[in-house]
Each structure stands twice: as structure tokens, then as C-alpha cells.
Design an enzyme around this catalytic site. Structure first.
Site, PDB file in Angstrom:
ATOM      1  N   LYS A 191       0.838  -1.190   0.000  1.00  0.00           N
ATOM      2  CA  LYS A 191       0.000   0.000   0.000  1.00  0.00           C
ATOM      3  C   LYS A 191       0.874   1.241   0.000  1.00  0.00           C
ATOM      4  CE  LYS A 191      -1.955   2.809   3.155  1.00  0.00           C
ATOM      5  NZ  LYS A 191      -1.986   3.991   2.309  1.00  0.00           N
ATOM      6  N   GLU A 266       9.791   0.723  10.757  1.00  0.00           N
ATOM      7  CA  GLU A 266      10.768   1.804  10.558  1.00  0.00           C
ATOM      8  C   GLU A 266      10.026   3.097  10.847  1.00  0.00           C
ATOM      9  OE1 GLU A 266      13.856   1.249   9.859  1.00  0.00           O
ATOM     10  OE2 GLU A 266      13.904  -0.727   8.925  1.00  0.00           O
ATOM     11  N   CYS A 300      12.947  10.801   7.624  1.00  0.00           N
ATOM     12  CA  CYS A 300      12.853  10.204   8.959  1.00  0.00           C
ATOM     13  C   CYS A 300      14.141  10.375   9.733  1.00  0.00           C
ATOM     14  CB  CYS A 300      12.533   8.727   8.830  1.00  0.00           C
ATOM     15  SG  CYS A 300      13.620   7.893   7.670  1.00  0.00           S
ATOM     16  N   GLU A 397       9.274  15.232  16.488  1.00  0.00           N
ATOM     17  CA  GLU A 397       9.667  15.184  15.078  1.00  0.00           C
ATOM     18  C   GLU A 397       8.806  16.179  14.302  1.00  0.00           C
ATOM     19  OE1 GLU A 397       8.445  11.685  12.819  1.00  0.00           O
ATOM     20  OE2 GLU A 397      10.414  11.653  11.862  1.00  0.00           O
TER      21      GLU A 397
HETATM   22  P1  NAD Z   1       2.005   7.678   8.585  1.00  0.00           P
HETATM   23  O1  NAD Z   1       2.404   6.818   9.727  1.00  0.00           O
HETATM   24  O2  NAD Z   1       0.903   8.606   8.775  1.00  0.00           O
HETATM   25  O3  NAD Z   1       1.639   6.792   7.322  1.00  0.00           O
HETATM   26  C1  NAD Z   1       2.494   5.826   6.787  1.00  0.00           C
HETATM   27  C2  NAD Z   1       1.685   4.831   5.987  1.00  0.00           C
HETATM   28  O4  NAD Z   1       0.848   4.108   6.870  1.00  0.00           O
HETATM   29  C3  NAD Z   1       0.782   5.445   4.959  1.00  0.00           C
HETATM   30  O5  NAD Z   1       0.746   4.603   3.832  1.00  0.00           O
HETATM   31  C4  NAD Z   1      -0.565   5.442   5.654  1.00  0.00           C
HETATM   32  O6  NAD Z   1      -1.622   5.423   4.761  1.00  0.00           O
HETATM   33  C5  NAD Z   1      -0.507   4.178   6.459  1.00  0.00           C
HETATM   34  N1  NAD Z   1      -1.332   4.137   7.659  1.00  0.00           N
HETATM   35  C6  NAD Z   1      -1.706   5.164   8.455  1.00  0.00           C
HETATM   36  N2  NAD Z   1      -2.449   4.733   9.472  1.00  0.00           N
HETATM   37  C7  NAD Z   1      -2.523   3.389   9.363  1.00  0.00           C
HETATM   38  C8  NAD Z   1      -3.120   2.364  10.152  1.00  0.00           C
HETATM   39  N3  NAD Z   1      -3.789   2.634  11.266  1.00  0.00           N
HETATM   40  N4  NAD Z   1      -2.996   1.082   9.747  1.00  0.00           N
HETATM   41  C9  NAD Z   1      -2.297   0.799   8.641  1.00  0.00           C
HETATM   42  N5  NAD Z   1      -1.713   1.714   7.860  1.00  0.00           N
HETATM   43  C10 NAD Z   1      -1.814   3.004   8.217  1.00  0.00           C
HETATM   44  O7  NAD Z   1       3.346   8.419   8.165  1.00  0.00           O
HETATM   45  P2  NAD Z   1       3.554   9.476   7.000  1.00  0.00           P
HETATM   46  O8  NAD Z   1       3.022  10.778   7.462  1.00  0.00           O
HETATM   47  O9  NAD Z   1       3.118   8.936   5.700  1.00  0.00           O
HETATM   48  O10 NAD Z   1       5.144   9.525   6.959  1.00  0.00           O
HETATM   49  C11 NAD Z   1       5.868  10.275   7.838  1.00  0.00           C
HETATM   50  C12 NAD Z   1       6.441   9.428   8.964  1.00  0.00           C
HETATM   51  O11 NAD Z   1       7.164   8.310   8.458  1.00  0.00           O
HETATM   52  C13 NAD Z   1       7.434  10.166   9.807  1.00  0.00           C
HETATM   53  O12 NAD Z   1       7.208   9.920  11.178  1.00  0.00           O
HETATM   54  C14 NAD Z   1       8.773   9.574   9.400  1.00  0.00           C
HETATM   55  O13 NAD Z   1       9.763   9.694  10.358  1.00  0.00           O
HETATM   56  C15 NAD Z   1       8.427   8.182   9.099  1.00  0.00           C
HETATM   57  N6  NAD Z   1       9.406   7.566   8.198  1.00  0.00           N
HETATM   58  C16 NAD Z   1      10.269   6.642   8.693  1.00  0.00           C
HETATM   59  C17 NAD Z   1      11.218   6.075   7.868  1.00  0.00           C
HETATM   60  C18 NAD Z   1      12.179   5.037   8.403  1.00  0.00           C
HETATM   61  O14 NAD Z   1      12.773   4.335   7.609  1.00  0.00           O
HETATM   62  N7  NAD Z   1      12.363   4.910   9.702  1.00  0.00           N
HETATM   63  C19 NAD Z   1      11.290   6.438   6.538  1.00  0.00           C
HETATM   64  C20 NAD Z   1      10.411   7.395   6.053  1.00  0.00           C
HETATM   65  C21 NAD Z   1       9.459   7.946   6.900  1.00  0.00           C
END
Ligand code: NAD
Ligand code: MN
Length: 816
Positions: A191, A266, A300, A397
Site C-alpha cells: 500500500k 521503521e 525520517c 519530530e
Molecule cells: P504515517 O504513519 O501517517 O503513514 C504511513 C503509511 O501508513 C501510509 O501509507 C498510511 O496510509 C498508512 N497508515 C496510516 N495509518 C494506518 C493504520 N492505522 N494502519 C495501517 N496503515 C496506516 O506516516 P507518513 O506521514 O506517511 O510519513 C511520515 C512518517 O514516516 C514520519 O514519522 C517519518 O519519520 C516516518 N518515516 C520513517 C522512515 C524510516 O525508515 N524509519 C522512513 C520514512 C518515513
């Protein structure tokens, strides 16, 4: 403007990349369907979502909004495909993956343009960084597909993997997920993030074009609440791989608890960027630009906390402000633009809110004098000085182009300040003194440490977090283990589900007799006729905390029964307070990790030696508790001795690697101790279960709080005499006896416990996984499927060593 004027101002002219091919491709395909079984299918609910171009705020494409029926179809396709793909020889999978890499290169410019249009990041980044790294990931993992049989013997694919990715590196995160999954023979339902699905859909087309077998990769677009949650809770998904925010990661940990799904997370970060006063400040300034203004700070591992040695702070801030004045913000498709658009209006608002809060909290905010474009979602690079470490902007963050700076005086202060965060994703260290940099790097709680560089990534070098930045690694050999499981597990997991582990154990302790002669004699005679003589009943083992034998805080004892229900001793009834004391002692003993591996090996050998001296006594104790044959008990003791030898051997041999990514320099991949590990021992094998858990953990430098077998705790408590005589430092092993699940709950909830291992009933495993979400501690549980501890494949080795460590990758570029 004439030539002289241009010469004077040195202004950049516009250098736009054409959006035409990207827009044409979108027009041809939209509204986009879902990619299931290599077919484009309409979403079951008939709903579509707009994907916007953040640089204009205008709709760019219509993508399908899937629901749980679509997720079911995608999972079914992946399951069907797994039947063949999971058995496809590594070399054949490698050929497919090689073809994917080649096709990505052939379509690289279109992918770069689509990514910039959809996400708002500068074309310079998508063209020079994102897309080349995507291809590199598939090449690198094609190699692991080729080598899987020889390099990961005894492992098999996990099955159907659900993968959920964020919007900040849409195609790169896809590659980090899909490449290792396919290499190890899994099939995938992925997804993409709601705002950024286009490159994933182009990727789907590529798979169709190069002929990946249908169902191996399925792409399901839509909202988190429809698609994400359905994928996470789907009963036929064997693993979830998630990248995103810590809050969502926490909810996924809770949603999957007890399900037996493998999980890697992650998550977010607040990474320190540490500048010592001997650093090359001009390089530092460019480093800061890459750390926090790369991808608009939506990274991130962004170096979002600038920690500067006090004497150079003013000078560095002045240089930074001058550089910020020169950063160019604007059209992401302009090749001379440094900073593009923020992904969405919601994200923009959130950045503004946190910046306002920083001002209210009293920090000094600075932004360049130039203005951002008014169309689209732009935010200027922002620098906070005068920030105090406890404020919101120093802890939370922000995920935008906002840098907060703080000062320190000494290296020790720098380390303390750097580690003053619940996260642990990455860190940068800047100093011309390599001794200082390499001394500081291991002290930082972070999965990646960059020395005199920042935000470097490569498929060869694992990436992932410590603490609440999540667990699991992507990239490197360590990343492969997220997508495999030991082959022997399959036989145990498929055999009539979770049987309680009652082999060699007693029934419930209620209403047992204490002095029944008939039972007595039954207990005295082992099943092979050996007549056991018992130690006197009044010998009451205590608990073992901080190297001392201590009485339980509760003042209560609990009876220990033999197989026939006769009381054979008492142990302390441990409680919350005892666990807290034990955790404190384990923390205080953290110097154990800093000692030499040679020393740890010596102590483990010495423990084995001291156990061997008492082999007969320990065997009798096992017979007494479990009623097994003396010969069996002897073999349990002997296996325990051998196990101690194994980890003594491993302690100076589980060494990590030196990676050679395509750069001038090396990456040192060091397995490090996790910290304080709480462990609940299996009921069966009272001695071997205990030794099999503590030995790998302490061999790798962890300190432990152990709850021995609830039914048969006396072998573990007998062990403290062995440990005491083997020069083990106080607090490295702490033993708290009592009710397993009550004590486990305290450990699993404890914020100062870094990992929890639990070998017991399935419901207990679920509770551990649920509780672990509080501080994202690592967990290792058996879901109520007892392993054969006598077997060296199931009971010892690499799996235990990996669970005892987390890999830190230290990047050390060289050359002038
Ligand atoms: P998010 O957690 O809001 O969403 C990430 C993904 O999860 C999206 O595809 C979203 O649709 C899905 N999602 C959201 N709620 C869900 C649920 N309850 N069940 C299943 N799926 C769900 O994050 P974002 O705003 O898209 O991205 C930013 C965040 O990602 C930041 O906190 C960043 O630090 C982190 N990030 C981490 C890494 C890493 O490798 N550690 C890399 C990139 C981004
Ligand atoms: Mn978009």
C-alpha cells in the site's frame, strides 16, 4: 538582463525539466486501477481519490480508493502466487529482479518526473538520488536471491507480506520493501501512501512489462483506514513491514499482537547532528543543508537537532544563515532548485503549528529574507537558536525544513544531549579528529551514524532504528532476516496449533498434598529407576538482584511442587518492586557491554566449568522437579554446559561486517547489545531453558532480568551460586521468581527495559506484544509453540545472537 548584469548578480536562470512525458503518462492511464494479479482492476467500491501536485495545489491524477474487499483479492492473489514463487529457485528470482532493476533504469527519467510532480521534491533529488538508489536496491537484492540457498541455509520465505509505506520517498521506500521480500521468495501486497501512489503504479506497469509472474507483487492504493488497517489485520498475511510515524507503528504493534505475524517497523526520528569545535565548518554547513533541507526536511533520519560545541556556535550559526539566504526554493521540476514543496496542506499546517509553538516556548526563530512562492505548499528553511532541550521543538519530530540548535561543552555532554530523545534512528558526528569521532559513534543510540557526512544510504548497509524509531533493518544481510524464518518453525507451527507446554511439567498448584507417603515414594523414584535423594526441604532459594541474594519485597514465598504435587521447596513471591529493583540493577551494570568480548567469553567458560563440577546435583534437581529420567536430566545439564561453551565461543566471533557501498569510504556494521533484556523462561527444561536464554544475551553484552520457569524455578535459582563463583559482575544477571505472567507484565510495561523475551502460552505472548508498544521495545515470543531446547538448531545459534543485538552502521568516508 544583459550579460554584464548576469555576470554581476550571478543569478540562476530557470532550468525546467519538462513535465510533459509525465503528464501524458498520467492522462493515458487515469483513473488508475488497482494492480492485482498483474491486471489493472477497478476498486470494488468504485471510489477514486485525487492525488495533488503539491507545487501547485492542483489535482494531478485520480487513483483508486480500495476497500477491504480489494485487499482480500490482493492477498488471495499473493497467496496463490506464493505457491510457486516461494519454490522458484534463487537464480530464477535473481533474473526477474535483475530485469526489474534494468527496467527502472530504462524508465528512470519518467519515474523521476512523476515523483517530483506527485511529491513536490526537487527533480535534482529524484533524478540523482531516489531513482538510482531504487535500481541499486534491486541489483543488490537480486544478488541475495541468487545466494539465498548457500548463504541462508535452513531459512525459508515467510509467505505473504503486507507492506505499508510513507510519502516522503515513495518509490525508494517501495524498493526497500519489495526487493528483499522478493529476493527471499515472498509475495507482496503493498500500500503506497495516499498522497504519493503514482511511481508505485508506474512500477506496477514495469512489472507487467517485464513479465513478473502474476500475483507476486500487488499494489493497492487508497486510504489508511480502508486499506492499511485491512492489510494489518488480514488473517492470511504472514508479515507486516511498515514505514511511517511512531504513533501508527505503535497501533500496528498492538493490532498484530499475538497473531504470530512477523513485524518490522521503521518509524520516526529526531536525529542529532553533532559538531565539535575542530570540525571543518564549511563542510558542516553543506552537511546541515543535506541533513535538514534535503527533501524539505521530510526525512525520517533528518539531522533535525544541531548540537554545536559552545565556542564555535556563533560562528556556525552566522555561516548557516548566510547559506540559508542562498538556498533556492520553488518549482520542483526546476533543476536549479534546492527546496521543493511540502507534500500536503495538512503537513504544511503542522509544520507551521510546531514553529509557532517554538516561538511561544521562547526560542529564537530565523528565516531567510526571501519569500516562498505563494502558489502550492512551500515552507522556508527555518533555524531555531536558544532552544532548551526539554521544549517541544527539541523533542518532537517536525518533519519539515526546521532545524533546532543547542550547544554543549564536552564530548560527554554531547553524547548525553544526543541521546536525550525517545528516538534512535540516526546521528551525524563532525570532527577532524577521527579518534574522537570513533569514540563517540558507539555511544550514540542510533541505527546509523554518519561521520563527517549525513543522509547516506545504500542497499548494502542496513538502515533502521533503536528505541522508538522501531525495529528491524532494511538493507544489508541483516535486512534479509526480516523476510525469512527458520525452516524448522514451519513443522512446529503447522502441527495442531498452540499446545500448552506441559511436557515435563506439573499440573496447577492448587490443592496439592504436601506429605503423602505414597506420592513421596513415587517422586523419589525416577522413571528409569534411579533413586533420587532430595536436598532438605528447608533450603529456600532467594532471588538474585545486583549480585546479592535477596528476599522478596512481598515477604511471601510460593511453593514449588514436583510432578506428583509434593512440595519440594519454596521460592520468593516476586512483585513489581522486585522487578523494578532488578531492572535498576541491570541498568547499573551496563558497563558490561563496554567490556571486552574476551572477558565475556572467559566468564561464560568459567560458568560452564563451575556448572560441570556440580553436574550430578543439577541433574537431581531436574529429576526432582520434573520427574524425568536421570539420564535425561544429565543430558539437560550437559547440553547446558555445551551451550555455555557455544556462547563463550560466539562472544568474540559474532562480529558484524565492513560494507563497501559505492563511495570512497567504508561502513562499519557493528552488532551492539540491546541493553536490558527481560526474559520469561519456558516451563520445560528448567535449567536448559534458563541457560539458553541468558547465555546469548550476556555474551553479546546485554544485562538481563530473568523470570525462571514458573513450575520449576529451582534449577535457575541454583545457578546463582554458579554465577557468583564465575566472576560475573553484579547486576548482569538478575533472577526474580514468582508468577510468570504477573512479573512479565511489569517487565513488558517497563520503559527502561529494551527487549522482552517470552517463552510461554500464546495469550502471554500476546500480552507481551501489546505491552511492548509503550516504548517500542523489541519482543521475542514463541506464540505458545515450544521449541526443542535440546536441539542445537532450535535451541542455540545465530537466531539467539541476532535477537540479542541490533546493528549500528557507522559510515566513515575518507580521502580529502
Ligand atoms: P504515517 O504513519 O501517517 O503513514 C504511513 C503509511 O501508513 C501510509 O501509507 C498510511 O496510509 C498508512 N497508515 C496510516 N495509518 C494506518 C493504520 N492505522 N494502519 C495501517 N496503515 C496506516 O506516516 P507518513 O506521514 O506517511 O510519513 C511520515 C512518517 O514516516 C514520519 O514519522 C517519518 O519519520 C516516518 N518515516 C520513517 C522512515 C524510516 O525508515 N524509519 C522512513 C520514512 C518515513
Ligand atoms: Mn501527490
Amino acid at each position: 538582463m544583459n550579460l554584464m548584469e548576469i555576470f554581476e548578480t550571478m543569478e540562476y536562470g530557470p532550468a525546467p525539466e519538462s513535465s510533459a512525458p509525465g503528464l501524458a503518462w498520467i492522462k493515458e492511464h487515469q483513473p488508475f486501477g488497482l494492480f492485482i494479479n498483474n491486471q489493472w482492476v477497478k476498486p470494488a467500491g468504485g471510489q477514486y481519490l485525487d492525488s495533488i501536485n503539491p507545487a501547485t495545489g492542483k489535482p494531478l491524477a485520480q487513483i483508486a480508493a480500495a476497500n477491504s474487499a480489494d485487499v482480500d483479492a490482493a492477498v488471495a492473489a499473493a497467496r496463490a502466487a506464493f505457491g510457486t514463487w516461494g519454490k522458484t529457485p534463487g537464480h530464477v528470482r535473481a533474473r526477474y529482479m535483475y530485469a526489474i532493476a534494468r527496467h527502472i533504469q530504462k524508465h528512470s527519467r519518467l519515474l523521476a518526473v512523476l515523483e517530483s510532480l506527485d511529491n513536490g521534491k526537487p527533480i535534482r533529488e529524484t533524478r540523482d538520488l531516489d531513482i538510482p538508489l531504487v535500481a541499486r536496491h534491486f541489483y543488490y537484492h537480486a544478488g541475495w536471491a541468487q545466494l539465498m540457498a548457500s548463504e541462508l541455509p535452513g531459512y525459508e520465505p515467510v509467505g505473504v507480506v503486507g507492506q505499508i509505506i510513507p510519502w516522503n520517498f515513495p518509490l525508494l521506500m517501495l524498493a526497500w520493501k519489495i526487493a528483499p521480500a522478493l529476493a527471499m521468495g515472498n509475495t507482496v501486497v503493498l500500500k503506497p501512501a495516499r498522497y504519493t501512489s503514482l511511481t508505485a503504479l508506474k512500477f506496477a506497469e514495469i512489472m507487467q512489462e517485464m513479465g513478473l509472474p502474476p500475483g507476486v507483487v500487488n499494489i493497492v492504493t487508497g486510504e489508511a483506514s480502508q486499506v492499511g488497517e485491512a492489510l494489518v489485520s488480514h488473517p492470511d498475511v504472514n508479515k507486516i513491514a511498515f514505514t511511517g510515524s511512531t504513533d501508527v507503528g505503535r497501533s500496528i504493534r498492538r493490532a498484530t499482537a499475538g497473531s504470530g505475524k512477523k513485524l518490522s517497523l521503521e518509524l520516526g526520528g529526531k536525529s542529532p547532528f553533532i559538531v565539535f569545535d575542530d570540525a571543518d565548518l564549511d563542510s558542516v554547513v553543506e552537511g546541515v543543508v543535506d541533513a535538514i533541507w534535503f527533501n524539505q526536511g521530510q526525512v525520517c533520519c533528518a539531522g533535525s537537532r544541531l548540537l554545536v560545541q559552545e565556542d564555535i556556535a556563533d560562528c556556525l550559526v552566522e555561516k548557516l544563515r548566510a547559506r540559508m539566504e542562498k538556498l533556492r526554493i520553488g518549482d520542483p521540476l526546476d533543476k536549479a532548485v534546492d527546496i521543493g514543496a511540502i507534500v500536503s496542506p495538512g503537513q504544511l499546517k503542522e509544520i507551521q503549528r510546531l514553529v509557532n509553538q517554538g516561538v511561544e516556548e521562547g526560542a529564537t526563530m530565523w528565516q531567510p529574507s526571501w519569500a516562498c512562492p505563494t502558489e502550492g505548499y512551500f515552507f522556508p528553511p527555518t533555524l531555531f537558536t536558544n532552544v532548551s532541550p526539554a521544549t517541544t521543538i527539541a523533542q518532537v519530530e517536525i518533519f519539515g525544513p526546521v532545524l533546532v540548535s543547542m550547544t554543549f561543552r564536552t564530548p560527554a555532554e554531547a553524547v548525553a544531549l544526543a541521546n536525550n530523545t525517545r528516538y534512535g534512528l540516526a546521528a551525524s558526528v563532525w570532527s577532524e579528529n577521527i579518534n574522537l569521532a570513533l569514540d563517540v559513534a558507539p555511544k550514540l543510540k542510533a541505527g546509523s551514524v554518519w561521520i563527517n557526512c549525513t543522509n547516506l544510504f545504500d542497499a548494502s548497509s542496513g538502515f533502521g532504528g533503536y528505541r522508538e524509531s522501531g525495529f528491524g533493518r532494511e538493507g544489508g544481510k541483516e535486512g534479509l532476516y526480516e523476510y525469512v524464518r527458520p525452516a524448522w518453525e514451519a513443522t512446529i507451527y503447522s502441527s495442531s496449533a498452540a499446545l500448552p507446554s506441559t511436557n515435563g511439567s506439573v499440573p496447577s498448584s492448587n490443592g496439592h498434598m504436601t506429605d503423602d507417603d505414597e506420592m513421596d515414594s513415587a517422586a523419589v523414584t525416577a522413571s528409569d529407576g534411579y533413586q533420587a535423594t532430595y536436598p532438605p526441604i528447608d533450603r529456600t532459594p532467594k532471588m538474585f538482584i545486583k549480585g546479592k541474594q535477596v528476599r522478596p519485597d512481598s515477604g511471601y514465598s510460593r511453593n514449588v511442587y514436583n510432578l506428583t504435587g509434593r512440595v519440594i521447596g519454596q521460592v520468593g513471591e516476586g512483585n513489581r518492586k522486585d522487578i523494578r529493583n532488578a531492572v535498576e540493577a541491570a541498568h547499573a551494570a551496563s558497563g558490561w557491554a563496554a567490556g571486552t568480548t574476551h572477558n565475556r567469553a572467559q566468564i561464560l567458560y568459567y560458568s560452564a566449568e563451575n556448572l560441570a563440577v556440580r553436574e550430578d546435583e543439577f541433574a537431581r534437581r531436574i529429576v526432582q522437579q520434573t520427574g524425568c529420567a536421570y539420564a535425561e536430566a544429565t543430558s539437560e545439564v550437559q547440553t547446558s554446559i555445551s551451550r555455555l561453551f557455544s556462547y563463550a565461543a560466539w562472544s568474540d566471533k559474532f562480529e558484524g561486517a565492513v560494507h563497501r557501498p559505492p563511495l570512497r569510504g567504508v561502513v562499519l556494521a557493528m552488532p551492539e547489545a540491546i541493553g536490558v533484556i527481560g526474559m520469561a523462561c519456558p516451563d520445560a527444561y528448567p535449567l536448559l531453558g534458563f541457560i539458553s536464554l541468558i547465555a546469548p544475551a550476556i555474551a553479546m553484552g546485554n544485562t538481563v532480568v530473568v523470570i525462571p520457569s514458573q513450575q520449576s524455578p529451582l534449577s535457575a535459582t541454583d545457578c546463582y551460586q554458579v554465577l557468583e563463583t564465575s566472576d560475573l559482575p553484579d547486576g548482569v544477571v538478575n533472577i526474580v521468581t514468582g508468577e510468570r505472567d504477573t512479573l512479565t507484565q511489569v517487565l513488558a510495561d517497563h520503559d527502561d527495559v529494551d527487549a522482552m523475551w517470552y517463552f510461554g502460552p500464546a495469550e502471554g505472548c500476546k500480552r507481551v506484544e501489546l505491552a511492548s508498544a509503550s516504548n517500542m521495545k523489541r519482543t521475542w515470543v514463541d506464540y505458545g509453540h515450544p521449541r526443542n531446547w535440546l536441539d542445537t538448531v532450535q535451541g542455540e545459534g545465530e537466531e539467539f545472537l541476532r535477537e540479542s543485538t541490533q546493528v549500528k552502521n557507522i559510515w566513515v568516508p575518507y580521502g580529502d
